[in-house]
Write a protein that holds these residues in place. Structure first.
Motif, PDB file in Angstrom:
ATOM      1  N   LEU A 174       0.820  -1.210   0.000  1.00 21.21           N
ATOM      2  CA  LEU A 174       0.000   0.000   0.000  1.00 21.21           C
ATOM      3  C   LEU A 174       0.854   1.262   0.000  1.00 21.21           C
ATOM      4  N   ALA A 175       1.973   1.219   0.724  1.00 17.29           N
ATOM      5  CA  ALA A 175       2.864   2.376   0.784  1.00 17.29           C
ATOM      6  C   ALA A 175       3.464   2.694  -0.581  1.00 17.29           C
ATOM      7  N   GLU A 176       3.635   1.666  -1.406  1.00 11.43           N
ATOM      8  CA  GLU A 176       4.224   1.859  -2.735  1.00 11.43           C
ATOM      9  C   GLU A 176       3.166   2.044  -3.821  1.00 11.43           C
ATOM     10  N   ASP A 177       1.904   2.016  -3.445  1.00 14.39           N
ATOM     11  CA  ASP A 177       0.807   2.129  -4.410  1.00 14.39           C
ATOM     12  C   ASP A 177       0.518   3.601  -4.692  1.00 14.39           C
ATOM     13  N   HIS A 178       0.793   4.021  -5.924  1.00 18.37           N
ATOM     14  CA  HIS A 178       0.519   5.408  -6.313  1.00 18.37           C
ATOM     15  C   HIS A 178      -0.479   5.472  -7.467  1.00 18.37           C
ATOM     16  N   GLN A 179      -1.302   4.437  -7.556  1.00 16.03           N
ATOM     17  CA  GLN A 179      -2.342   4.393  -8.577  1.00 16.03           C
ATOM     18  C   GLN A 179      -3.735   4.548  -7.972  1.00 16.03           C
ATOM     19  N   HIS A 180      -3.963   3.920  -6.817  1.00 15.43           N
ATOM     20  CA  HIS A 180      -5.281   4.006  -6.189  1.00 15.43           C
ATOM     21  C   HIS A 180      -5.451   5.342  -5.452  1.00 15.43           C
ATOM     22  N   GLY A 181      -6.718   5.668  -5.175  1.00 13.65           N
ATOM     23  CA  GLY A 181      -7.031   6.926  -4.518  1.00 13.65           C
ATOM     24  C   GLY A 181      -6.794   6.897  -3.018  1.00 13.65           C
ATOM     25  N   ALA A 182      -6.826   8.079  -2.419  1.00 13.13           N
ATOM     26  CA  ALA A 182      -6.511   8.236  -0.996  1.00 13.13           C
ATOM     27  C   ALA A 182      -7.478   7.469  -0.105  1.00 13.13           C
ATOM     28  N   GLU A 183      -8.776   7.516  -0.421  1.00 12.76           N
ATOM     29  CA  GLU A 183      -9.770   6.831   0.409  1.00 12.76           C
ATOM     30  C   GLU A 183      -9.549   5.325   0.390  1.00 12.76           C
ATOM     31  N   PHE A 233     -12.971  13.803 -17.444  1.00 16.90           N
ATOM     32  CA  PHE A 233     -12.271  13.337 -16.243  1.00 16.90           C
ATOM     33  C   PHE A 233     -10.781  13.570 -16.390  1.00 16.90           C
ATOM     34  N   PHE A 234     -10.141  13.890 -15.254  1.00 14.08           N
ATOM     35  CA  PHE A 234      -8.701  14.113 -15.220  1.00 14.08           C
ATOM     36  C   PHE A 234      -8.126  13.275 -14.093  1.00 14.08           C
ATOM     37  N   SER A 235      -7.143  12.437 -14.394  1.00 13.45           N
ATOM     38  CA  SER A 235      -6.498  11.564 -13.415  1.00 13.45           C
ATOM     39  C   SER A 235      -7.453  10.457 -12.980  1.00 13.45           C
ATOM     40  N   ARG A 236      -7.313   9.988 -11.736  1.00  5.99           N
ATOM     41  CA  ARG A 236      -8.102   8.862 -11.251  1.00  5.99           C
ATOM     42  C   ARG A 236      -8.544   9.106  -9.813  1.00  5.99           C
ATOM     43  N   SER A 237      -9.724   8.655  -9.466  1.00  6.46           N
ATOM     44  CA  SER A 237     -10.251   8.785  -8.111  1.00  6.46           C
ATOM     45  C   SER A 237     -11.074   7.558  -7.779  1.00  6.46           C
ATOM     46  N   SER A 238     -10.757   6.898  -6.669  1.00  5.45           N
ATOM     47  CA  SER A 238     -11.540   5.727  -6.248  1.00  5.45           C
ATOM     48  C   SER A 238     -12.957   6.137  -5.873  1.00  5.45           C
ATOM     49  N   THR A 249     -16.129  13.943  -3.612  1.00  5.90           N
ATOM     50  CA  THR A 249     -15.225  13.620  -2.515  1.00  5.90           C
ATOM     51  C   THR A 249     -16.008  13.108  -1.312  1.00  5.90           C
ATOM     52  N   LEU A 250     -15.297  12.750  -0.266  1.00  6.13           N
ATOM     53  CA  LEU A 250     -15.898  12.223   0.951  1.00  6.13           C
ATOM     54  C   LEU A 250     -15.441  13.041   2.153  1.00  6.13           C
ATOM     55  N   SER A 251     -16.097  12.841   3.283  1.00  3.29           N
ATOM     56  CA  SER A 251     -15.796  13.631   4.479  1.00  3.29           C
ATOM     57  C   SER A 251     -14.360  13.440   4.964  1.00  3.29           C
ATOM     58  N   SER A 252     -13.757  12.302   4.649  1.00  9.04           N
ATOM     59  CA  SER A 252     -12.388  12.032   5.098  1.00  9.04           C
ATOM     60  C   SER A 252     -11.358  12.935   4.432  1.00  9.04           C
ATOM     61  N   LYS A 253     -11.760  13.656   3.384  1.00  3.19           N
ATOM     62  CA  LYS A 253     -10.829  14.544   2.682  1.00  3.19           C
ATOM     63  C   LYS A 253     -10.808  15.951   3.279  1.00  3.19           C
TER      64      LYS A 253
END
Length: 278
Positions: A21-30, A124-129, A228-232
């Motif tokens: 997970l620490a090396e994952d730079h494709q998935h979103g923050a949530e 759309f621009f980039s990626r978001s889970s 977005t979600l409240s965690s952001k």
């Protein structure tokens, strides 16, 4: 990363999960924050000690310095680890966190279904889970649109977004970033949808270029929504801390090159260019 490929219960497996997970730079923050909570819960239940847990938290913070969901879960976890009898409290906190995050995603999707975007031509621009969760629910309810997606260099996360749109049955076109900017006119795009890694209500952090693209779209009369979600959401003080981390990350990326860091560059934009937040 497919977390199902990691064998639950295997000794030390939770640490491998955190490293991936620490090396994952494709998935979103949530998504990353939720999967980290799952891995850490597995570790705590398996007997991970305070030092191991702190190492895992620090690794995630170090590798995802700009992402508010990671930052927001790290603080309470650190506090709990320094409290007496922390193991049952950690387990309780992580279980509640995962329950709340799951419900947050359900609520976001339900509201989106109740009031879907009426525009036919989206961008759309980039990626978001978070965006992917919402779009999947729209597709499952029979709502399909046409979309144009920027490749989003460096990193090329837009390729994954375009592939996802194809999977859910949307008509999509993947274009170079420069062409994407040329297409940002009302006759080609009616709605630009962006995700974000953090916001304080006045500014937002996301993939570099997002803020400028939002401003350009708004100036050209295109609606811009932030999904977005409240965690952001964070305070202005924490946002400034994340913004400083964003600048440091960009400098490291430009100095060291993609072999040593994530290919990810971050930038910020103004909420005044956002038509609506979902």
């Amino acid at each position: 990363i497919s977390m199902s490929d990691l064998l639950p219960g295997e000794p030390g497996q939770w640490r491998k999960s955190v490293s991936l997970l620490a090396e994952d730079h494709q998935h979103g923050a949530e998504w990353l924050a939720i999967k980290f909570a799952e891995a850490l819960l597995q570790g705590v239940c398996a007997g991970a000690n305070e030092g191991e847990c702190l190492d895992a938290i620090n690794l995630m913070i170090r590798n995802h310095r700009v992402m508010a969901p990671i930052y927001n879960i790290a603080g309470p976890l650190r506090n709990l680890l320094h409290s007496p009898h922390h193991r049952p409290r950690l387990i309780s906190f992580l279980e509640k966190y995962l329950e709340d995050r799951s419900q947050s995603i359900v609520d976001f999707s339900d509201k989106l279904i109740q009031s879907p975007p009426f525009e036919k031509q989206l961008a759309f621009f980039s990626r978001s889970s978070t965006i992917e969760q919402g779009l999947r629910k729209l597709a499952e309810s029979g709502i399909k649109k046409r979309a144009v997606t920027a490749i989003s260099n460096p990193g090329g996360e837009g390729k994954t977004t375009a592939a996802f749109l194809g999977e859910i049955g949307w008509e999509t076109r993947l274009v170079d970033d420069a062409e994407f900017i040329d297409l940002l006119f009302p006759e080609d795009v009616e709605l630009l949808i962006l995700g974000c890694d953090a916001t304080d209500g006045n500014r937002f952090l996301n993939k570099i270029g997002s803020g400028s693209i939002a401003q350009l779209a708004a100036l050209r009369g295109i609606s811009v929504e932030l999904w977005t979600l409240s965690s952001k959401f964070v305070s202005k003080e924490i946002f400034q801390h994340l913004l400083n981390a964003c600048k440091e990350t960009n400098e490291e990326t430009n100095t060291q090159g993609s072999r040593n860091v994530s290919n990810q560059l971050f930038g910020w934009g103004k909420m005044e260019h956002i038509s609506a937040v979902r």
